[in-house]
Design a protein around this motif. Structure first.
Motif, PDB file in Angstrom:
ATOM      1  N   ALA A 220       0.829  -1.201   0.000  1.00  0.00           N
ATOM      2  CA  ALA A 220       0.000   0.000   0.000  1.00  0.00           C
ATOM      3  C   ALA A 220       0.869   1.258   0.000  1.00  0.00           C
ATOM      4  N   ALA A 221       1.952   1.219   0.771  1.00  0.00           N
ATOM      5  CA  ALA A 221       2.857   2.372   0.802  1.00  0.00           C
ATOM      6  C   ALA A 221       3.580   2.542  -0.530  1.00  0.00           C
ATOM      7  N   TRP A 222       4.005   1.443  -1.149  1.00  0.00           N
ATOM      8  CA  TRP A 222       4.702   1.506  -2.433  1.00  0.00           C
ATOM      9  C   TRP A 222       3.808   2.106  -3.522  1.00  0.00           C
ATOM     10  N   ASN A 223       2.541   1.799  -3.472  1.00  0.00           N
ATOM     11  CA  ASN A 223       1.608   2.320  -4.462  1.00  0.00           C
ATOM     12  C   ASN A 223       1.065   3.704  -4.114  1.00  0.00           C
ATOM     13  N   GLY A 224       1.460   4.212  -2.989  1.00  0.00           N
ATOM     14  CA  GLY A 224       1.039   5.543  -2.581  1.00  0.00           C
ATOM     15  C   GLY A 224       2.030   6.607  -3.032  1.00  0.00           C
ATOM     16  N   PRO A 225       1.760   7.868  -2.704  1.00  0.00           N
ATOM     17  CA  PRO A 225       2.622   8.962  -3.158  1.00  0.00           C
ATOM     18  C   PRO A 225       3.946   9.010  -2.399  1.00  0.00           C
ATOM     19  N   VAL A 226       4.977   9.452  -3.086  1.00  0.00           N
ATOM     20  CA  VAL A 226       6.254   9.725  -2.419  1.00  0.00           C
ATOM     21  C   VAL A 226       6.047  10.927  -1.499  1.00  0.00           C
ATOM     22  N   PRO A 227       6.440  10.844  -0.237  1.00  0.00           N
ATOM     23  CA  PRO A 227       6.195  11.958   0.690  1.00  0.00           C
ATOM     24  C   PRO A 227       6.823  13.265   0.203  1.00  0.00           C
ATOM     25  N   ALA A 228       6.090  14.340   0.392  1.00  0.00           N
ATOM     26  CA  ALA A 228       6.558  15.656  -0.055  1.00  0.00           C
ATOM     27  C   ALA A 228       7.887  16.062   0.578  1.00  0.00           C
ATOM     28  N   PRO A 229       8.140  15.789   1.873  1.00  0.00           N
ATOM     29  CA  PRO A 229       9.431  16.198   2.439  1.00  0.00           C
ATOM     30  C   PRO A 229      10.630  15.596   1.712  1.00  0.00           C
ATOM     31  N   LEU A 230      10.509  14.354   1.229  1.00  0.00           N
ATOM     32  CA  LEU A 230      11.607  13.744   0.491  1.00  0.00           C
ATOM     33  C   LEU A 230      11.802  14.442  -0.849  1.00  0.00           C
ATOM     34  N   LEU A 231      10.719  14.681  -1.567  1.00  0.00           N
ATOM     35  CA  LEU A 231      10.832  15.348  -2.858  1.00  0.00           C
ATOM     36  C   LEU A 231      11.344  16.777  -2.710  1.00  0.00           C
TER      37      LEU A 231
END
Length: 563
Positions: A220-231
C-alpha cells in the motif's frame, strides 16, 4: 498502559543513583556529550573536551548477564580501552509489555565507572542485522499488531529463517520508540555524570533477501505517493545528490509528485530508495523519542554494500544507510548525529572516506583487529572512535591494545592536531610510498624494512629476508586476525619544526622547497598524562630505524634548516 518496575530494577537504580551523586559532585552540571565542529574536524566533546573513543565492541550476548559481563571489563582495561561499545536488549529490558528492568544497563554503567571508562550503548530493538530476534516475545508473538515482512523467494543463506517485523505497521514504531524513551529517561535520572556518551539506534538496519518489503501494508505504501518532504529535499539539493540517486531521479523526469514507481521507476534501485525512506523514518522516530528524554549524541550503523559489482539491494540490507542512499537518510532521519560504517572489508580506505563527508564524523563501531586501519582512521579521517568487534577476545598485547596504550595519554594532542589539520595517518601496502604536506614540509613515508633492505643491496651487502612473524590478534570462534605487518602510523606536527611519529616500520623523510633540511634531534619517549617523557636520543646508525619494525613506538623529531 501503566509502566512498572520490578523490585530488582528499583534497588539497582537506587544504588546506581546513589553512587552517581557520590562520585560526581557536579551532578546535573556535568556537560552533556555533544558533537562540535572544531577547526577542520567534527569532534565528540565529553566533559567539555574532545573525546576520541579508543574502543571495542563486546560480543552480542556478553551484556545479557551481569555475572558474565563483570570480568569482561577487567579484560578490556588490560587492553587500555577508554570506551566500551555494548548492547542493551529490548527483549530483556521489557520482557512483559510495560514492565521494565534496567538491571543489566545499571551494571554496565557501574562497571564502566569502576574501570574509568565510558560507554556507547547499542539499542538492539526491532532491527539487529536486518532481523527482529531482539524484539521481545510479546512483540514477535502478535502478528496482528506487528506483521512481518514478505519477500520474494531468496537463495541467500542469511535471508533465511524468521521473517523480520515490517516497519510499515505503525504499532512497531510506537512500541520501539516508547521502550527506547524509557531507557533514555532512566539514564537521565541515574547517569548524571554521563558515563554513557552516545547511543546507537538499532543495528545494521534494512531488509535482506529482497530489495523491498512486499507485505500488504508495504504494498500500500509503495503504491502511494512519495512523501513531499523527500521530494522537497531532492529538489533543494539537486546537483549535490549522490550520483546514482541523482541519475535515477533525473531519468524519470525529476518529478515533484507521484507514486514511488512514477518518481523512481520499478527496478531494485527504486525499491532500495523506498526502503531507505521507510527505515530512516522508523529510526528517526525512535531517535527523537529518546532524545526528548536525554539529548545524547545518537547514530546508526551500516552493513556495507554493495561490496561486489553484481550486488543488488537485498544482498546487503536494502534501505540501510549505505552511501548510495545517504541523501535519503539525511532527509528521513534528521535527528541522527551521524551515520557509521561497520568495516570488515579489505578496502578500508575507500569505505571510510565515503562516511567522512561534511559534518558526518567517522566513528567505526565494528572493525577488525587491524592496527593500520586504526591509524588511517585517526590520521586520515579525523575519526572520533574505532572499535574492534569481539574486543574481549583480544589476546594480551595485541597490536590494537599496544596502540591504545601509546595513544591514551596523548589524546588531547591528537584531538588538537585533528582540529588543526596537522596529523596524517598511513598504512602502506608492500612497495608503497606516500607524500603529505605538513607544517611547510613535504613528508614522505615508506616501509623502513624495505628501505633498509634496498640500501643494503645497493651497497652490495646481503639483506635479511626473513618476514615478520604473524601472530593471532584475537581468539574466539571465528578466524583470528593476524599481525598487521604493514608499515603504519601517525605523524603529528607539534611545532614549526617539530613532529611526533607514532607507529612501526616507517621510514620518514622531510623536505622543503629550495631549502636544505636536516634532522636536528630524534628522541624516543612516550606520553604520560599528556606530558612527554623523553627516552634515548637517537643518532648514528640508530637513525636508520627510528621505529622498530615489529613493535609500535614513538619518537619526536626536531628539524633543522641550515642557512
Amino acid at each position: 498502559m501503566r509502566y512498572q518496575y520490578n523490585m530488582a530494577t528499583f534497588l539497582a537504580g537506587a544504588i546506581l543513583l546513589a553512587t552517581t551523586v557520590k562520585a560526581s559532585a557536579r551532578g546535573a552540571d556535568t556537560p552533556m556529550p555533544r558533537l562540535e565542529t572544531r577547526g577542520q574536524a567534527v569532534q565528540l566533546v565529553v566533559d567539555g573536551k574532545p573525546w576520541i573513543a579508543l574502543g571495542g565492541e563486546v560480543h552480542n550476548s556478553s551484556a545479557s548477564n551481569s555475572r558474565y559481563i563483570a570480568p569482561v571489563f577487567d579484560k578490556l582495561a588490560r587492553q587500555h580501552l577508554n570506551t566500551v561499545v555494548t548492547p542493551v536488549y529490548w527483549e530483556l529490558m521489557e520482557p512483559v509489555e510495560g514492565r521494565f528492568d534496567f538491571t543489566l544497563v545499571d551494571e554496565q554503567i557501574r562497571q564502566a565507572r569502576q574501570h574509568g571508562m565510558r560507554l556507547v550503548l547499542l539499542w538492539f530493538g526491532t532491527l539487529k542485522n536486518a532481523k527482529s530476534t531482539y524484539a521481545p516475545e510479546w512483540v514477535r508473538a502478535d502478528l496482528k499488531r506487528f506483521p512481518r515482512v514478505a519477500i520474494r523467494p531468496s537463495s541467500l543463506p542469511f535471508a533465511q529463517g524468521d521473517a523480520p517485523i515490517s516497519l510499515f505497521g505503525g504499532a512497531i514504531a510506537s512500541a520501539d520508540a516508547q521502550a527506547f524513551a524509557r531507557l533514555t529517561a532512566h539514564l537521565a535520572a541515574t547517569d548524571l555524570q554521563h558515563t554513557v556518551i552516545a547511543i546507537q539506534v538499532e543495528n545494521e538496519t534494512g531488509l535482506l533477501g529482497d530489495s523491498r518489503d512486499r507485505s500488504p501494508v508495504a504494498e500500500a505504501a509503495w503504491n502511494g505517493p512519495v512523501p513531499a518532504p523527500l521530494l522537497d529535499y531532492l529538489a533543494s539539493n539537486e546537483g549535490k545528490l549522490a550520483p546514482t540517486l541523482g541519475a535515477l531521479w533525473r531519468s524519470h523526469g525529476s518529478k515533484r509528485a507521484g507514486t514511488w514507481s512514477e518518481v523512481f521507476g520499478t527496478d531494485w534501485q527504486a525499491e532500495e530508495i523506498f526502503m531507505a525512506w521507510a527505515v530512516s523514518r522508523f529510526v528517526d522516530n525512535v531517535t527523537l523519542a529518546g532524545k526528548e528524554k536525554l539529548a545524547l549524541p545518537m547514530y546508526t550503523n551500516t552493513w556495507l554494500g554493495p561490496q561486489k559489482p553484481e550486488d543488488t539491494a537485498g544482498a546487503y540490507p536494502s534501505g540501510g544507510p549505505v552511501p548510495r542512499v545517504f541523501d535519503i537518510w539525511r532527509a528521513g532521519a534528521p535527528h541522527l548525529d551521524w551515520l557509521s560504517p561497520d568495516v570488515y572489508v579489505d578496502d578500508f580506505r575507500s569505505w571510510t572516506a565515503a562516511y567522512r563527508q561534511g559534518r558526518n564524523p567517522l566513528f567505526i563501531p565494528e572493525a577488525r583487529f587491524v592496527v593500520g586501519n586504526l591509524f588511517e582512521a585517526l590520521g586520515r579521517h579525523q575519526a572520533i572512535g574505532f572499535s574492534p568487534f569481539g574486543i574481549e577476545d583480544g589476546v594480551p598485547d595485541n597490536q590494537i591494545a599496544e596502540a591504545y596504550a601509546l595513544l591514551a595519554p596523548m589524546l588531547s594532542q591528537l584531538a588538537q592536531a585533528q582540529a588543526q589539520g596537522t596529523v596524517i595517518g598511513w598504512a602502506l601496502a608492500p612497495g608503497e610510498s606516500q607524500n603529505a604536506d605538513l607544517g611547510g614540509y613535504t613528508v614522505t613515508v615508506r616501509g623502513q624494512r624495505e628501505a633498509l633492505h634496498k640500501m643494503l643491496l645497493d651497497m652490495g651487502i646481503p639483506a635479511p629476508a626473513a618476514a615478520p612473524e604473524r601472530k593471532p590478534q584475537n581468539g574466539g570462534w571465528g578466524v583470528p586476525e593476524l599481525t598487521d605487518t604493514r608499515p603504519c602510523g601517525l605523524v603529528l606536527q607539534l611545532g614549526p619544526d617539530e613532529f611526533l611519529v607514532v607507529g612501526k616500520d616507517l621510514d620518514i623523510t622531510f623536505a622543503a622547497k629550495n631549502q636544505l633540511v636536516e634532522l636536528a634531534r630524534v628522541e624516543e619517549g612516550n606520553y604520560v598524562d599528556g606530558r612527554w617523557v623523553a627516552g634515548r636520543v637517537l643518532n648514528g646508525d640508530e637513525r636508520l630505524s627510528v621505529l622498530q619494525p615489529d613493535r609500535l613506538g614513538m619518537v619526536r623529531i626536531k628539524l633543522l634548516r641550515p642557512h
